[in-house]
Design a protein around this motif. Structure first.
Motif, short mmCIF file in Angstrom:
data_model
loop_
_atom_site.label_atom_id
_atom_site.label_comp_id
_atom_site.label_asym_id
_atom_site.label_seq_id
_atom_site.Cartn_x
_atom_site.Cartn_y
_atom_site.Cartn_z
N MET A 235 2.27 4.80 -15.76
CA MET A 235 0.98 4.14 -15.72
C MET A 235 1.04 2.91 -14.82
O MET A 235 0.10 2.65 -14.08
CB MET A 235 0.59 3.78 -17.15
N LYS A 236 2.13 2.16 -14.91
CA LYS A 236 2.25 0.98 -14.06
C LYS A 236 2.35 1.36 -12.58
O LYS A 236 1.91 0.63 -11.72
CB LYS A 236 3.48 0.16 -14.46
N ARG A 237 2.94 2.52 -12.34
CA ARG A 237 3.09 2.97 -10.96
C ARG A 237 1.72 3.16 -10.30
O ARG A 237 1.54 2.81 -9.14
CB ARG A 237 3.89 4.26 -10.96
N ASN A 238 0.77 3.69 -11.05
CA ASN A 238 -0.58 3.86 -10.52
C ASN A 238 -1.24 2.51 -10.25
O ASN A 238 -1.95 2.36 -9.26
CB ASN A 238 -1.44 4.66 -11.50
N ARG A 239 -0.99 1.55 -11.12
CA ARG A 239 -1.57 0.21 -10.93
C ARG A 239 -0.99 -0.44 -9.68
O ARG A 239 -1.71 -1.06 -8.90
CB ARG A 239 -1.30 -0.66 -12.16
N TYR A 240 0.34 -0.32 -9.50
CA TYR A 240 0.96 -0.88 -8.30
C TYR A 240 0.39 -0.25 -7.03
O TYR A 240 0.13 -0.92 -6.04
CB TYR A 240 2.48 -0.68 -8.31
N LEU A 241 0.22 1.06 -7.08
CA LEU A 241 -0.32 1.77 -5.92
C LEU A 241 -1.76 1.35 -5.64
O LEU A 241 -2.13 1.13 -4.47
CB LEU A 241 -0.22 3.28 -6.14
N LEU A 242 -2.56 1.22 -6.68
CA LEU A 242 -3.95 0.78 -6.50
C LEU A 242 -4.02 -0.64 -5.94
O LEU A 242 -4.79 -0.91 -5.01
CB LEU A 242 -4.70 0.87 -7.83
N CYS A 243 -3.22 -1.53 -6.48
CA CYS A 243 -3.20 -2.92 -5.97
C CYS A 243 -2.70 -2.98 -4.53
O CYS A 243 -3.20 -3.77 -3.73
CB CYS A 243 -2.34 -3.79 -6.86
N LEU A 244 -1.73 -2.15 -4.21
CA LEU A 244 -1.21 -2.10 -2.84
C LEU A 244 -2.27 -1.61 -1.87
O LEU A 244 -2.46 -2.20 -0.79
CB LEU A 244 0.03 -1.21 -2.80
N LEU A 245 -2.98 -0.57 -2.24
CA LEU A 245 -4.05 -0.07 -1.37
C LEU A 245 -5.18 -1.09 -1.23
O LEU A 245 -5.72 -1.27 -0.13
CB LEU A 245 -4.58 1.24 -1.92
N ALA A 246 -5.53 -1.76 -2.31
CA ALA A 246 -6.58 -2.78 -2.25
C ALA A 246 -6.15 -3.95 -1.37
O ALA A 246 -6.95 -4.48 -0.58
CB ALA A 246 -6.92 -3.28 -3.64
N SER A 247 -4.90 -4.37 -1.47
CA SER A 247 -4.44 -5.48 -0.63
C SER A 247 -4.37 -5.08 0.84
O SER A 247 -4.67 -5.89 1.72
CB SER A 247 -3.09 -6.00 -1.13
N PHE A 248 -3.98 -3.84 1.13
CA PHE A 248 -4.00 -3.38 2.52
C PHE A 248 -5.43 -3.33 3.06
O PHE A 248 -5.68 -3.68 4.21
CB PHE A 248 -3.35 -2.01 2.67
N PHE A 249 -6.37 -2.91 2.22
CA PHE A 249 -7.76 -2.88 2.64
C PHE A 249 -8.27 -4.30 2.93
O PHE A 249 -8.94 -4.53 3.95
CB PHE A 249 -8.64 -2.21 1.57
N LEU A 250 -7.96 -5.24 2.05
CA LEU A 250 -8.38 -6.63 2.27
C LEU A 250 -7.75 -7.20 3.54
O LEU A 250 -8.40 -7.92 4.29
CB LEU A 250 -8.03 -7.49 1.07
N LEU A 251 -6.48 -6.89 3.77
CA LEU A 251 -5.81 -7.35 4.97
C LEU A 251 -6.43 -6.72 6.22
O LEU A 251 -6.66 -7.40 7.22
CB LEU A 251 -4.32 -7.01 4.88
N TYR A 252 -6.75 -5.43 6.16
CA TYR A 252 -7.38 -4.73 7.27
C TYR A 252 -8.76 -5.33 7.58
O TYR A 252 -9.15 -5.45 8.74
CB TYR A 252 -7.50 -3.25 6.93
N TYR A 253 -9.47 -5.70 6.54
CA TYR A 253 -10.81 -6.26 6.71
C TYR A 253 -10.76 -7.72 7.19
O TYR A 253 -11.62 -8.14 7.97
CB TYR A 253 -11.56 -6.18 5.37
N ALA A 254 -9.77 -8.48 6.76
CA ALA A 254 -9.76 -9.93 7.02
C ALA A 254 -9.06 -10.33 8.32
O ALA A 254 -9.42 -11.35 8.91
CB ALA A 254 -9.10 -10.65 5.86
N VAL A 255 -8.08 -9.57 8.76
CA VAL A 255 -7.29 -9.99 9.93
C VAL A 255 -8.15 -10.20 11.18
O VAL A 255 -7.98 -11.21 11.88
CB VAL A 255 -6.12 -9.02 10.18
N PRO A 256 -9.10 -9.33 11.50
CA PRO A 256 -9.91 -9.60 12.70
C PRO A 256 -10.80 -10.84 12.57
O PRO A 256 -11.17 -11.44 13.58
CB PRO A 256 -10.78 -8.35 12.84
N ARG A 257 -11.11 -11.24 11.35
CA ARG A 257 -12.00 -12.39 11.14
C ARG A 257 -11.27 -13.72 11.02
O ARG A 257 -11.88 -14.77 11.11
CB ARG A 257 -12.85 -12.15 9.89
#
Length: 81
Positions: A1-23
């Motif tokens: 169960m924790k593995r899914n949470r880590y994966l979800l948080c990792l994907l969310a942080s990559f999305f935030l980084l992808y969205y924020a870096v150009p700005r």
């Protein structure tokens, strides 16, 4: 169960980084540049922490082949006289 949470948080942080870096303007002067650098460093800490949790997740212990009655057997004490 924790593995899914880590994966979800990792994907969310990559999305935030992808969205924020150009700005974010790292080369800007003053508080804007400091904020951009601090935000990127904290985002990398989040990614590193989630990757560490995902990759070094402890494995479940192997189930023993003993019957259940033996596992909970009360230990007896013997005193030498």
């Amino acid at each position: 169960m924790k593995r899914n949470r880590y994966l979800l948080c990792l994907l969310a942080s990559f999305f935030l980084l992808y969205y924020a870096v150009p700005r974010l303007s790292v080369t800007a002067e003053g508080p804007q540049g400091v904020f951009a650098l601090a935000w990127l460093v904290l985002a990398l800490f989040v990614i590193a922490g989630n990757l560490t949790g995902l990759l070094y997740h402890p494995k479940r212990p192997a189930k023993a082949g003993r019957p259940q009655s033996e596992r909970f057997r009360k230990k007896t004490r013997s005193y030498m006289r």
